[in-house]
Structure formats: C-alpha cells, structure tokens
Design an enzyme around this catalytic site. Structure first.
Site, PDB file in Angstrom:
ATOM      1  N   GLU A 194       0.804  -1.229   0.000  1.00 12.18           N
ATOM      2  CA  GLU A 194       0.000   0.000   0.000  1.00 12.18           C
ATOM      3  C   GLU A 194       0.838   1.282   0.000  1.00 12.18           C
ATOM      4  OE1 GLU A 194      -2.823  -0.201   3.201  1.00 12.18           O
ATOM      5  OE2 GLU A 194      -3.889  -1.909   2.341  1.00 12.18           O
ATOM      6  N   GLU A 313      -5.081  -8.571   0.346  1.00 15.01           N
ATOM      7  CA  GLU A 313      -5.874  -8.363   1.558  1.00 15.01           C
ATOM      8  C   GLU A 313      -7.334  -8.162   1.174  1.00 15.01           C
ATOM      9  OE1 GLU A 313      -4.477  -5.097   3.923  1.00 15.01           O
ATOM     10  OE2 GLU A 313      -2.363  -5.714   3.796  1.00 15.01           O
TER      11      GLU A 313
END
Length: 586
Positions: A194, A313
């Site tokens: 991220e 995720e």
C-alpha cells in the site's frame, strides 16, 4: 493495512536462542541456504516446497485461498508489540489444515534496518523472518513475503527525499533477495504494501510507483539463484483497485516482459459499509455494485490478459472487533464475504484474508467465530442463499402480524424453512411468492413464545447448495432514551434497548449543518463518534464526537435501530459540561 487492530495479549514460547544465533551468523556469512545444525545435532535443511506450476496463472490459482499473518512480523517495533504471540510452525500447520494453500507474511523492516547508508539489516531479525517463512514452506504452503509498514514509515518520503529513500529501499531488497535466493519457488516476493507518496502530483506518483516496482524487479532478478524465475508480486498505489491505477500497473508489468509477474490489489468493500458511516448499515446495491465492479476491473485489466491477480488483503475495516460492538451487522457482513468468494472465482482472482488477530486465535489455534469462518470457507467453492435481513422484528406492544423477507437466491433453489431441526410447512407456517417469503402471524406468535425482549427463536432458510441462512425472531419495543448530564470528555445516553440494536447515529445542528467529527455526512461513524454499550444500557458519545461539538450549540441526534425504529435526542456542550435531553413524542 495501515493501522493495526488491537489484538488480545498472549505470549508463547519462541525458538531456541542457540538456533537463532547460529542462523543469524550464517545470514551474515551469506550461507543462509545451508543446512543448519539444530540443538541435538539434527540438520535443518531448507524445506521441500509444493510443486509450483511453471505458468504464473496456474501457480497463483494453486495458491487459492490465502491467509495473512497480520500484526505479527509487520508489528512495530517487534513481532509481539501488537499483542499477537510469536508465530510457530504449529500455526502454519493449523492454517494448512483449515484449507488455506498460501500465506502472506507481511514484514516491517524499519525498526531493524539502519536509516543511514549502507542501510544494514539486523541479522537476527532477518534470521527470524527466514525461520517463519521456512516453517510455512515446510507445511506445503506458498508464501508471499513483502516490505509492509515501511511504506508509510519512510518510503512515503520518497517524493521529498528521493535519492536517500530509493537507496534504502534498494539496499533492503538487495539484502532480502540475497538471504532468500535459494529458497523454493513457492516463496514469492511482493514489492511493497500500500505505497503512498505524500503530496506529489498524480503524474509524479505514477512515476514513483513505477520506479519502486521496476527497481524491486531488477534487484531480485539480478540476485541469481532461484530468484531468476521467482514469482514477483507488483502493486498499485495504495493497493487500490481503481481503473487508472491498475492501468498504470498493467503498463509496468507488460513493459518488463517477464512472464513470472503477478498483480496485487486489496479490497475492503465500499467504504461507507466497511466502517458503517454515511448510512452504510446494509450490504445494499451500492456495496454490491462496488464489489462487482472492482472484480470486473481486475478481470478485464489483468486475468483476462494472462496476468494473474493476488488479492493480498480483503475483509471489512475494523470488523470483526472482539473488543468493541460490531460496526457491521453480522448478517450483512456474511453477505459481503459470500459475495467476495463468488466474484473472485468468476474473475480468476486468488484471495488472501487479512487477519490481524480477529479470525484465528493464535494462542489457542482455534477460530474465534467458527460460524463466521464457515461462511468464508464456503465462499471459496460455492454460493449460498441469503435474505434481505437476518432478523424478523416483532413488536411486543402491538399484535403479532405477518412479516416478510426477500430471498437472495444467488443461483440456488430455496428448499424451505426449518426450526429446531423441524421443517416448517409451506402454506401453513409461511408462504413464498417469487423471491418473497412471508411468515404467518400464527407461526410468529408460536415462535415468539412468552415474548421476552430479545431473540425468541432462530430459523434456517435452506437452499440447494451452500450454507443455511439463519433468521432470528426478535421481540422488541422502541428503545427509550433518558436525560443525562456529563462532561465535555465523557458522556453516555441512558438507553433501554428493549430487544433492539443500534444501527447508526445521525447528527445535525438546527441550521442543517452536520455535527460530529465526520463533517461530510450527518451519519457519523460507528465506534468512532458513538458506540452502544449493551451491558451497561447506554450509548456512548465518544471523546472525538464531544470535541467536535460547537460550544453552546444544540446537536440534534437521531438514533437508528435495526428494527427500523428512530429515536430523537438533543445534546448541548457548554462550559465543560454536556447536557442530554430525550425528545418525547408528541
């Protein structure tokens, strides 16, 4: 994930210190792939791995489903800092036995890497990471190893301090690649988790993302050994599955001309639903469409073109949370997980459940909520039918009347309703018209029994495949709020819930502007601005909400409950105190 959920505090025994020190020494000497003599004289070889298909698409398909060792090696500063016990080989044995075929092992290196050239990595920490990776490989699991919270700790500064940050990032991956160069091909590397780039322009962010991904790729490939054809996972900015950012990643992957590359993104549902804000209390059309569109983009951008996708995720933000009331109503959350599994299979995407501690208890190695996990597990292979809600509310203060729900068949066939193992009779106990099921007043009267507030009975709607959908029959009356006083730092609304449950809170001032910390919507965020305390019979207005209140202004609150009831309340903050007044119906 950027922010940890606070896990339960448990500790477990770690590996022997002698083994760890010897491993560290071998890492320093560059002999990490060598057999290690464990205490007692038995040689510990690099583990045999699963047979990895040659094609990346086939390999990633074989990794389905996947699980995250979240809030462990990615914890800051150390493995147990966020409350999880040290990982063990038994943990991975349990994960494998529960049907998972791969694990993602997030690692934050910042506390164990020098921030000055030559940016050395602590040998003991690298040894510990290798030990955990080897345990997972030894249990016939694929492993995805990454650079995790470093993304926001120091990599984010790349837009202001480009050369130094890039040099540190490159040094880190040079060290990781060297330490793991001889590991089986079942070990995958992921460039970074991220990543964000501060206040850089969109064009500059695209350049920086491309630079990190390609730099990572070049370092690993040049390190030799099994890294020459190891599967490498490249991410979008923030792990976001937007079309623009996935297009950027597609450009990077195709330009590298490497058939062993994998795209990764994350998915936590439509934000208002995921955290319960802005009225996102149900898994409604907006939430369903958001998911459908996201997976369609993954398919159209990557998998349909031969580029595999690893959804590194997925889950719901801050749900489940075993230390606070659930933000998301349970049945609505189950619909989300059911839908993820279906959409992923249609798109050919491998999914990795983000588990910071909330699903698998790493102290007991048991699922905290087996029924929830059953829904997740079922979604990997089939669809299950659901309904418009998982509760039927029957008002105690009124005569019992027939109640209806909408069935969501999801490609199944409805087989009937059961109660306590007995099938109810269609035409007598309930009727079905199209996808609408109606429970008769007579049946609800029988199921409600003495009509105590709360759940009186639970039905099962069964379908031709998948799991049954549980429907609670709940007796309730409209919740009653009472006047109260408190301070500007602590205030709770006395509440008689009377069998009902809180869904959300709407807050505005008399001039129509929004009250509370979430200024863009009147519907405040669950557990951030307000939180029900069912055992104590209150609704807590949090410090964040109280701080945001105007001095002397009257905030008009509307509490929305899952039965459909709405109750009005007023609060005023003045000179360090807060006064709450229940609004009586006229």
């Amino acid at each position: 994930m950027k922010h940890p959920q606070r896990p339960a505090h448990h500790r477990s025994r770690g590996p022997g210190r002698l083994t760890g020190l010897l491993t560290a020494l071998l890492v320093v000497l560059g002999l990490s792939g060598t057999a290690l003599a464990a205490p007692g004289g038995t040689a510990r070889q690099a583990p045999a791995a699963v047979q990895v298909p040659a094609r990346a698409m086939d390999a990633v398909a074989a990794m389905q489903p996947s699980w995250n060792l979240g809030n462990s090696l990615d914890a800051i500063p150390d493995e147990t800092s966020w409350g999880n016990p040290r990982a063990t080989r038994e943990l991975f044995r349990t994960v494998r036995s529960q049907g998972f075929r791969s694990v993602r092992i997030p690692v934050t290196w910042s506390a164990h890497q020098s921030d000055a050239a030559p940016y050395a990595v602590e040998a003991a920490y690298l040894s510990r990471v290798k030990e955990v990776v080897d345990w997972a490989l030894a249990e016939d699991l694929y492993v995805v190893l990454n650079v995790h919270h470093d993304s926001w700790q120091w990599v984010e500064k790349i837009s202001q301090d480009h050369d130094r940050v890039l040099a540190r990032y490159q040094a880190l991956w040079t060290r990781i690649a060297a330490a793991f160069r001889d590991e089986p091909r079942a070990l995958l590397f992921e460039s970074i988790n991220e990543p964000v780039f501060g206040d850089a322009t969109p064009a500059r962010k695209t350049e920086l993302m491309h630079e990190l991904n390609t730099s990572f790729h070049g370092i690993v490939r040049a390190s030799g050994g099994r890294n020459k054809d190891r599967l490498l996972v490249l991410t979008t900015q923030g792990g976001t599955p937007s079309q623009e950012l996935m297009d950027d990643l597609h450009t990077t992957i195709t330009a590298l001309r490497d058939r062993h590359l994998i795209a990764t993104v994350h998915y936590y549902s439509w934000y208002p639903f995921s955290v319960n804000v802005a009225g996102g209390t149900r898994y409604d059309a907006a939430a369903r469409n958001d998911l459908t569109d996201a997976f369609a983009r993954m398919r159209d951008t990557f998998t349909s073109k031969g580029i595999p996708v690893y959804l590194g995720e997925y889950g719901l933000l801050s749900w489940p949370d075993h230390f606070h009331p659930d933000r998301v109503e349970r049945g609505e959350a189950l619909k989300y997980f059911e839908h993820v599994g279906h959409a992923a299979r249609r798109a050919g995407v491998t999914t990795a459940l983000w588990d910071p501690f909330a699903y698998l208890d790493r102290a007991t190695l048991k699922w905290r909520d087996p029924a929830l996990f059953a829904w997740i597990r079922s979604s990997w292979t089939t669809r299950s039918g659901t309904a418009s809600f998982d509760k039927v509310y029957v008002a105690k203060s009124k005569p019992v009347t027939a109640q209806s729900l909408t069935l969501h068949l999801n490609g199944t066939t409805f087989r009937g309703l059961w109660h306590a193992g007995t099938k109810l009779a269609e035409g007598r106990d309930y009727s079905v018209f199209g996808n609408r099921i109606t429970l008769t007043a007579r049946t609800l009267t029988r199921l409600a029994g003495d009509r105590d507030h709360g759940i009186n009975a639970t039905l099962e709607a069964r379908f031709s495949r998948g799991l049954p959908w549980r429907i609670d029959v709940v007796t309730y009356d409209t919740p009653v709020l009472s006047d109260a006083t408190g301070s500007a730092t602590a205030f709770a609304v006395p509440t008689r819930y009377q069998g009902d449950q809180l869904a959300t809170m709407e807050a505005t001032y008399g001039d129509g502007t929004n009250a509370g910390p979430t200024g863009w919507t009147p519907f405040q965020e669950f557990n951030v601005a307000f939180s029900p305390d069912y055992p104590k019979g209150t609704i807590v207005l949090t410090r964040a909400f109280l701080d945001a209140l105007r001095e002397g202004g009257t905030a008009h609150l509307t509490f929305h409950f899952h039965s459909g009831a709405k109750v009005q309340y007023k609060v005023v903050k003045s000179a360090g105190s807060v006064t709450g007044t229940a609004v009586r119906e006229s």
